[in-house]
Structures are given as structure tokens and as C-alpha cells.
Design an enzyme around this catalytic site. Sequence first.
Site, short mmCIF file in Angstrom:
data_model
loop_
_atom_site.label_atom_id
_atom_site.label_comp_id
_atom_site.label_asym_id
_atom_site.label_seq_id
_atom_site.Cartn_x
_atom_site.Cartn_y
_atom_site.Cartn_z
N THR A 320 -42.12 57.53 -30.10
CA THR A 320 -41.58 57.85 -31.50
C THR A 320 -42.41 57.35 -32.42
O THR A 320 -42.80 58.02 -33.42
CB THR A 320 -40.16 57.71 -31.78
OG1 THR A 320 -39.35 58.46 -30.80
CG2 THR A 320 -39.46 58.05 -32.98
N TRP A 323 -45.99 58.63 -32.46
CA TRP A 323 -46.01 60.07 -32.98
C TRP A 323 -46.15 59.70 -34.49
O TRP A 323 -47.11 60.62 -35.19
CB TRP A 323 -44.79 60.65 -32.73
CG TRP A 323 -44.86 62.12 -33.20
CD1 TRP A 323 -45.39 63.18 -32.61
CD2 TRP A 323 -44.26 62.51 -34.47
NE1 TRP A 323 -45.16 64.39 -33.54
CE2 TRP A 323 -44.51 63.93 -34.65
CE3 TRP A 323 -43.68 61.88 -35.54
CZ2 TRP A 323 -44.55 64.58 -35.77
CZ3 TRP A 323 -43.28 62.67 -36.63
CH2 TRP A 323 -43.42 64.06 -36.64
N HIS A 324 -45.82 58.66 -35.18
CA HIS A 324 -45.92 58.83 -36.62
C HIS A 324 -47.22 58.45 -37.23
O HIS A 324 -47.66 58.61 -38.30
CB HIS A 324 -44.85 58.08 -37.43
CG HIS A 324 -43.52 58.65 -37.35
ND1 HIS A 324 -42.42 58.50 -36.24
CD2 HIS A 324 -42.87 59.42 -38.28
CE1 HIS A 324 -41.30 59.24 -36.56
NE2 HIS A 324 -41.77 59.71 -37.99
N GLY A 325 -47.98 57.69 -36.30
CA GLY A 325 -49.36 57.26 -36.86
C GLY A 325 -49.90 56.59 -35.89
O GLY A 325 -49.53 55.74 -35.07
N PHE A 478 -48.50 62.56 -40.97
CA PHE A 478 -48.16 62.38 -39.44
C PHE A 478 -48.38 63.67 -38.92
O PHE A 478 -48.33 63.72 -37.65
CB PHE A 478 -46.63 62.29 -39.44
CG PHE A 478 -46.22 60.96 -40.65
CD1 PHE A 478 -47.20 59.98 -40.47
CD2 PHE A 478 -45.43 61.03 -41.34
CE1 PHE A 478 -46.72 58.88 -41.44
CE2 PHE A 478 -45.04 59.94 -42.15
CZ PHE A 478 -45.82 59.01 -42.23
#
Length: 478
Positions: A320, A323-325, A478
Site C-alpha cells: 500500500t 503503491w503511493h510512490g 500516484f
Amino acid sequence: MVFSSLLFMYAFLPLTMICYWLMPSLRAKNIVLLLASLIFYAWGGPRYLILLLLMTLISWLGARIIGAVESHPKLRTLTLWVTTLLQLGLLGYFKYAGFLTTISHQLTGWPHQILSVALPIGISFYTFQLITYTVDVYRHDAPAQHSYWMVLLYAALFFQCIAGPIVRYQDVANEIMHRPTRWNEISRGISRFAVGLFKKAVLANSVASLADQLLPMKASALQHLPASALALGLLMYMVQIYLDFSAYSDMAIGMGWMVGFHFKENFNYPYISQSITEFWRRWHISLSSFFRDYVYIPLGGNRKGALRQIFNMFVVWAATGFWHGAHWNYILWGLYFFVFLVLEKWVLKGFFNHFPRIFKHLYLLVVVYFGWLLFRFTDFYTLAVAAKGLFTLNGNAWTDVHTQMVLMNNLYIMLVAILACLPWWKNGYRAWMNWANRVPVVATVANLIDVIAPIVLVAIATLMLVGNSYNPFLYFQF
């Protein structure tokens, strides 16, 4: 092009909707939506339209094969794995190649030149949507779509392609091919879009400007700010990131209603939660449910003992964050919440039952508040400077005249933005309508307000956007 731009509001969206509503058949309406979506996506990066077409082709072919070989379970499974790995491989190259080659260079000296790959807009969102398509077909939750163009419409639909929410194919499979036009839903959609636009253009942009002023991204600027400025700036960032993304979801859901699509809610007032577990049931619901249903449960979920469950949670929350960066701080941010989720499930659960609601709520706000500090700064040195400054460890005073002036000059917009994070206005509106509908004269006034309110919200948002170049969307990165 972003939803809160004048070009989108007064040209692209009206022209698209007028053409859509004038079409005589659903097939023609879908063609209008597809063409508009491809134009919308190409507006931000024409060369990456080819990537979107290719990734859609991979999922379409994979699902066709999976649907055609029902009697060969091994071939179905192999096709699913190949399709998913191809999608994740493309996402990994464009989003993480630079990050991974940097780590390799630091550890081994190879490669000599670090890859620098531009991030295609929306790739994180449409990749996950295409994965849900093939998995849903594999699980028999939805039939394989024969038309490549309809799968492309699902992946590229401009309402949610570039910043979510992540829409599962099984949730809209029927509506792609069969959906009526209901004028009451068009009206609801316009109102929902207007609310989201106001949240974004008026509230989110205002607190974003304050966050950038009081909690700047450079360590050299942070070192000279008092703790009260940093604390207030972090609070504004906390409010901004909710208003920014929930506003985008509001506008996406509203536009979906205008054309007969019903997307699930993506935010449910997460800041009123009383635990981190509840927070993640309310925050970015489409992403949380994706990792739960397509990663956590397939890994075994909670069915294989406590240690395996903790490992599965670790994988999900590391993913998680990642996934954001492509930065270590996002992974740390994900694992930060993993720690509190584990504590809540196995350590704090008994204590929580005896705590007053206000203490549980304060606990949630404090944990999330400092979590956003990890999320904001990709550079660990800058993060450390900001963290020290919050506790007056940079040698500065608690406050100064400038911070006090910023607070007093912007107190009204701050309070309105904070209240917009709470369900008071929604509950108040429902109570007002329930009462108004019992009195015919008042009901007429209430219905008139329902018509006028979206116009007023759009007008205010327009005034804020005219001549204002500060209009970022956080989740585009993102």
C-alpha cells in the site's frame, strides 16, 4: 486537464455531456464516452495513450483466453499469472525503475547511469482496474467482454481513469452494456459534481496554499520556522489531502451518475473514526478493498494462524505504501499503519473497550496526524528537520508574529475546511429535507434551493479559479 479547470468545466464536460445525451442508442453513447476519454487522457500526455491501449489489450486478450478454456484450469491460471505479471511489470518499469536502479547503484555500483522514466498519468489506477478485470473473469464474478473497445472504455473512462476511484469490473460490467438515462440521476450527478468542485477549488486549494506556506518542502526553510507554524501547516496538509482526493471522488461519482454509472463511495468521513482499523474502512475505500480482496485474502487472510496473518498484513501495508510512490517514506508510511493495526488487533483491543469515545477519537487523530508527516516528505533529512521542529528542537520559539497573523487572517477558511471533513453538513441537509417534505410550502423552497445551490457553488468555484494558477491535484503523482 483537471476537473477543476475552466477548460474542463466550461468546454470539455458540457460538450461531452450534450453529445452523449443527444445520441439515440447506448452504443452511440459509449462511442462518445470512449472518444472523449481518449482525448482527455491524451491531453496530459499523448505518447502514453499507446501504453494505455497496450495494457488494455493485454487484459482483454487474457480474459478472452481465460473465458475460452474453462475445461483447462491450469491454462486459465497460467494465463491469469502471465497477464497480471505483464501489467505489474509495465507499472513497475514506469513507476519504480528509477527507484530500484538507484538502490542497485548504491549497493553494487551498477548500473552506472540511473534510469529516469516519466510517470504516465493514472497508471497506478488503471493498472489495478485492468487487473481486477482479468481476476473477476477468472473467478467467474463477471463474463469476459468480447469487445476490446468496451474494455478500453472501462479502463480509460475519464471520470476515474487518472486519479480513481479504482472501479472493479464486476461492479460496472452490466452498466457498460445496459444502463438507462434517468433525469433525476443527472440532476443528482450535477449536484454531486458541484459539491466536489467547491471542495476542491475553494477549500482544498486554500488550505493547500497554507500548508505549503507553513510546512514548506525544503529543509532550509523548515529550520527557521516556529513549532506552531509547522504544527498548523501539518494540520492544513491533513485537511488538504482529504478534501483534495474526496473532492475528486465526488466529481467522478457525480459524472458517473450523469451517464448512468454507479461508482461506490470512496470516502466516508474517515476523520471521525475511533481506530486505525475503522479509518482504513473509511479512507480511499476502493484501494483498501482492492488490497484486501486481491492480495490479503488470496495470501490466506486470517485463515492460517496469527503469525501468517501478521505476515499477510505486512505484505499488504508495505505494498500500500509502495503503491503511493517510489520513495522509502511511502513504504515507511504504510508500515507505520501496519504497526498500529497489529497493535489494535492483538494488544490494544481489550483496552479500547473501556476507553471513552473521545479518547479513542483523539488517539486516531494523533496517529493519522503524524502519519501525514511521513507521507509529505520524501527526503528523510527534510522529514527529520520537520519532526524536530514540531517539538521545538530546531532552536526556534513556539510561535512568532507571522504565524499568528496567518492564523488570524485565515481562521474562517480553516474552520470551514475542517468542518467540511465532518458529516455535519450531510446530516444537517438530510434532517432539513425530512422536515421540509412534511410542509408543502417549505418543501417548495427546499426544492428551489436544491436547484440554485449547485449553480452558486460552481459560480464561487469559478471565481476562485479565474486568474489562479495554483490548482494542484495531489493524487496525480500516484
